[in-house]
Design a protein around this motif. Structure first.
Motif, PDB file in Angstrom:
ATOM      1  N   GLU A 130      -0.579  12.435 -11.645  1.00  0.00           N
ATOM      2  CA  GLU A 130      -0.257  13.197 -10.689  1.00  0.00           C
ATOM      3  C   GLU A 130      -0.216  14.633 -11.394  1.00  0.00           C
ATOM      4  O   GLU A 130      -0.718  15.722 -10.522  1.00  0.00           O
ATOM      5  N   VAL A 134      -2.141  18.091  -9.993  1.00  0.00           N
ATOM      6  CA  VAL A 134      -1.471  19.386  -9.642  1.00  0.00           C
ATOM      7  C   VAL A 134      -2.172  20.380 -10.363  1.00  0.00           C
ATOM      8  O   VAL A 134      -2.410  21.330 -10.103  1.00  0.00           O
ATOM      9  N   SER A 145      -0.376  23.434  -2.221  1.00  0.00           N
ATOM     10  CA  SER A 145       0.951  22.847  -1.790  1.00  0.00           C
ATOM     11  C   SER A 145       0.423  21.447  -2.222  1.00  0.00           C
ATOM     12  O   SER A 145      -0.686  20.690  -2.463  1.00  0.00           O
ATOM     13  N   HIS A 146       1.575  20.755  -2.639  1.00  0.00           N
ATOM     14  CA  HIS A 146       1.523  19.345  -3.103  1.00  0.00           C
ATOM     15  C   HIS A 146       2.772  18.737  -2.969  1.00  0.00           C
ATOM     16  O   HIS A 146       4.044  19.344  -3.027  1.00  0.00           O
ATOM     17  N   GLU A 147       2.857  17.610  -2.461  1.00  0.00           N
ATOM     18  CA  GLU A 147       3.930  16.794  -2.196  1.00  0.00           C
ATOM     19  C   GLU A 147       3.805  15.351  -2.713  1.00  0.00           C
ATOM     20  O   GLU A 147       2.820  14.394  -2.465  1.00  0.00           O
ATOM     21  N   GLY A 148       4.225  15.038  -4.009  1.00  0.00           N
ATOM     22  CA  GLY A 148       3.792  13.881  -4.714  1.00  0.00           C
ATOM     23  C   GLY A 148       5.413  13.231  -5.049  1.00  0.00           C
ATOM     24  O   GLY A 148       6.406  13.492  -4.543  1.00  0.00           O
ATOM     25  N   ARG A 149       5.007  12.158  -5.732  1.00  0.00           N
ATOM     26  CA  ARG A 149       6.085  11.578  -6.302  1.00  0.00           C
ATOM     27  C   ARG A 149       7.138  12.338  -7.154  1.00  0.00           C
ATOM     28  O   ARG A 149       8.178  11.893  -7.467  1.00  0.00           O
ATOM     29  N   TRP A 151       6.160  16.018  -8.210  1.00  0.00           N
ATOM     30  CA  TRP A 151       6.494  17.351  -8.188  1.00  0.00           C
ATOM     31  C   TRP A 151       5.823  17.711  -6.601  1.00  0.00           C
ATOM     32  O   TRP A 151       5.636  16.971  -6.046  1.00  0.00           O
ATOM     33  N   ARG A 152       6.786  18.991  -6.308  1.00  0.00           N
ATOM     34  CA  ARG A 152       6.327  19.300  -5.033  1.00  0.00           C
ATOM     35  C   ARG A 152       5.944  20.892  -5.104  1.00  0.00           C
ATOM     36  O   ARG A 152       6.827  21.460  -5.854  1.00  0.00           O
ATOM     37  N   ILE A 153       5.220  21.289  -4.479  1.00  0.00           N
ATOM     38  CA  ILE A 153       4.751  22.792  -4.531  1.00  0.00           C
ATOM     39  C   ILE A 153       4.534  22.957  -2.659  1.00  0.00           C
ATOM     40  O   ILE A 153       3.582  22.509  -2.171  1.00  0.00           O
ATOM     41  N   ASP A 154       5.208  24.305  -2.350  1.00  0.00           N
ATOM     42  CA  ASP A 154       5.216  24.410  -1.138  1.00  0.00           C
ATOM     43  C   ASP A 154       4.378  25.471  -0.824  1.00  0.00           C
ATOM     44  O   ASP A 154       5.095  26.907  -0.635  1.00  0.00           O
ATOM     45  N   ASP A 155       3.043  25.774  -0.645  1.00  0.00           N
ATOM     46  CA  ASP A 155       2.278  26.852  -0.166  1.00  0.00           C
ATOM     47  C   ASP A 155       2.364  27.836  -0.933  1.00  0.00           C
ATOM     48  O   ASP A 155       2.964  29.081  -0.440  1.00  0.00           O
TER      49      ASP A 155
END
Length: 346
Positions: A130, A134, A145-149, A151-155
């Motif tokens: 992952e 990223v 933007s990333h929605e993973g197990r 890590w998350r990044i919002d735009d």
């Protein structure tokens, strides 16, 4: 054939300034000898030996680089880092080097490094996959933007992009089939580890190629790590190699490296003969030529320094290998992937 070096650890009994001086002299000597890849690994809280951290050290060493020389990490312990921090640091390093960075990355093998960082050791492989996803986004997109197990990044916008696009080359280390398949899916090449025999490597390259081909990904020559010692003859080379390397092999065994058991350490000559290039200069050149004729490899990475060697010993090693190996084999071509895959497995 291009050649590179692995720059590693030094006993903590040596001073930090001596350690840095050793690194600077090593870089100078390696370039003078014709090596074109200079790489550095990573460990944390390591017992008895000092690993200078690769990103700041490589930034310093970049000031000493000739224009045609590349610098890299072999390997970073990826999952103990947050991917945003690591991506921005590596992008900065790629800028500092003028786009000559290679990112070697893996999972390491020491549980305490994960436990100390609060990272689950059992999840390290999923995290590695992952984090490469990223970092690639962070290196190649204006907003991420990333929605993973994990890590998350919002735009969010990116502000540090590497010179090399869409990313610096990623070399993934692995020793077994599952890891080699992972390297094929997520990296640009698989870095072949030094403990494997040529027969083992042959089979794993075929596994790697099948995984890449099934996904429509290109095939490039694979960096090969190999220990190398020149002597008057084979026995002398083994003796010279044991004098500098035996302690490190014993340390690996003590830290749970399963490829190096107690019996193998006791019978050192038998342990190393199948995966270390040993002999007089002519024999070493022939062994390398035989490997290149059999496998699609390059560059060949050797270790010029073992903990406890001083700068003069390291410089002498590099000068000799440059004169007797690197220069004579500069025009050597490795086997192409297409030719390799047309033949049956060894």
């Amino acid at each position: 054939m291009e050649f590179g070096i692995l720059m590693g650890d030094q006993p903590v009994s040596s001073s930090p300034t001596q350690h840095l001086d050793l690194m600077l002299r090593k870089v100078e000597a390696a370039q003078r000898a014709g090596f074109t890849y200079l790489t550095l690994g990573q460990h944390f809280l390591y017992d008895g030996f000092r690993w200078l951290q690769p990103v700041p050290l490589l930034a310093r060493l970049a000031a000493e680089l000739d224009d045609h020389v590349r610098i890299g990490t072999t390997v970073l312990i990826g999952p103990v880092h947050h991917p945003v921090i690591l991506a921005e640091e590596l992008a900065t390093l790629d800028i500092v080097t003028g786009g000559r960075l290679v990112v070697g990355i893996g999972t390491g093998y020491l549980p305490h490094e994960y436990e100390t960082m609060g990272v689950p050791f059992g999840q390290r492989y999923r995290m590695l996959e992952e984090m490469i996803e990223v970092m690639t986004k962070l290196w190649s997109q204006d907003r991420v933007s990333h929605e993973g197990r994990f890590w998350r990044i919002d735009d969010l916008p990116t502000h540090v992009r590497p010179v090399q696009q869409p990313r610096p080359p990623i070399w993934l280390g692995a020793m077994r089939e599952t890891g080699v398949r992972r390297a094929a899916r997520h990296g640009d090449v698989w870095t072949i580890t030094p403990q494997q025999t040529i027969g083992q490597v042959d089979a794993l390259i075929r596994t790697y190629a099948a995984e890449r081909t099934s996904r429509g990904l290109p095939l490039s020559p694979l960096p090969l790590r190999r220990e190398l010692m020149i002597g008057a003859d084979f026995d002398d080379a083994v003796s010279r190699f044991a004098a500098v390397a035996r302690g490190k092999y014993e340390a690996y065994a003590g830290r749970g490296m399963t490829l190096l058991g107690d019996d193998e350490v006791r019978n050192f000559g038998d342990t190393v003969r199948d995966h270390v290039i040993l002999g007089d200069a002519e024999s070493c050149r022939q062994q390398i030529a035989d490997i290149a004729a059999a496998l699609p490899i390059g560059p060949l990475l050797v270790r010029p320094h073992w903990p406890g060697m001083d700068a003069e010993q390291t410089e002498a090693y590099l000068e000799r290998v440059g004169r007797e190996i690197v220069t004579p084999l500069r025009e050597l071509q490795s086997r192409s992937f297409s030719d390799f895959l047309e033949t049956s497995a060894a």
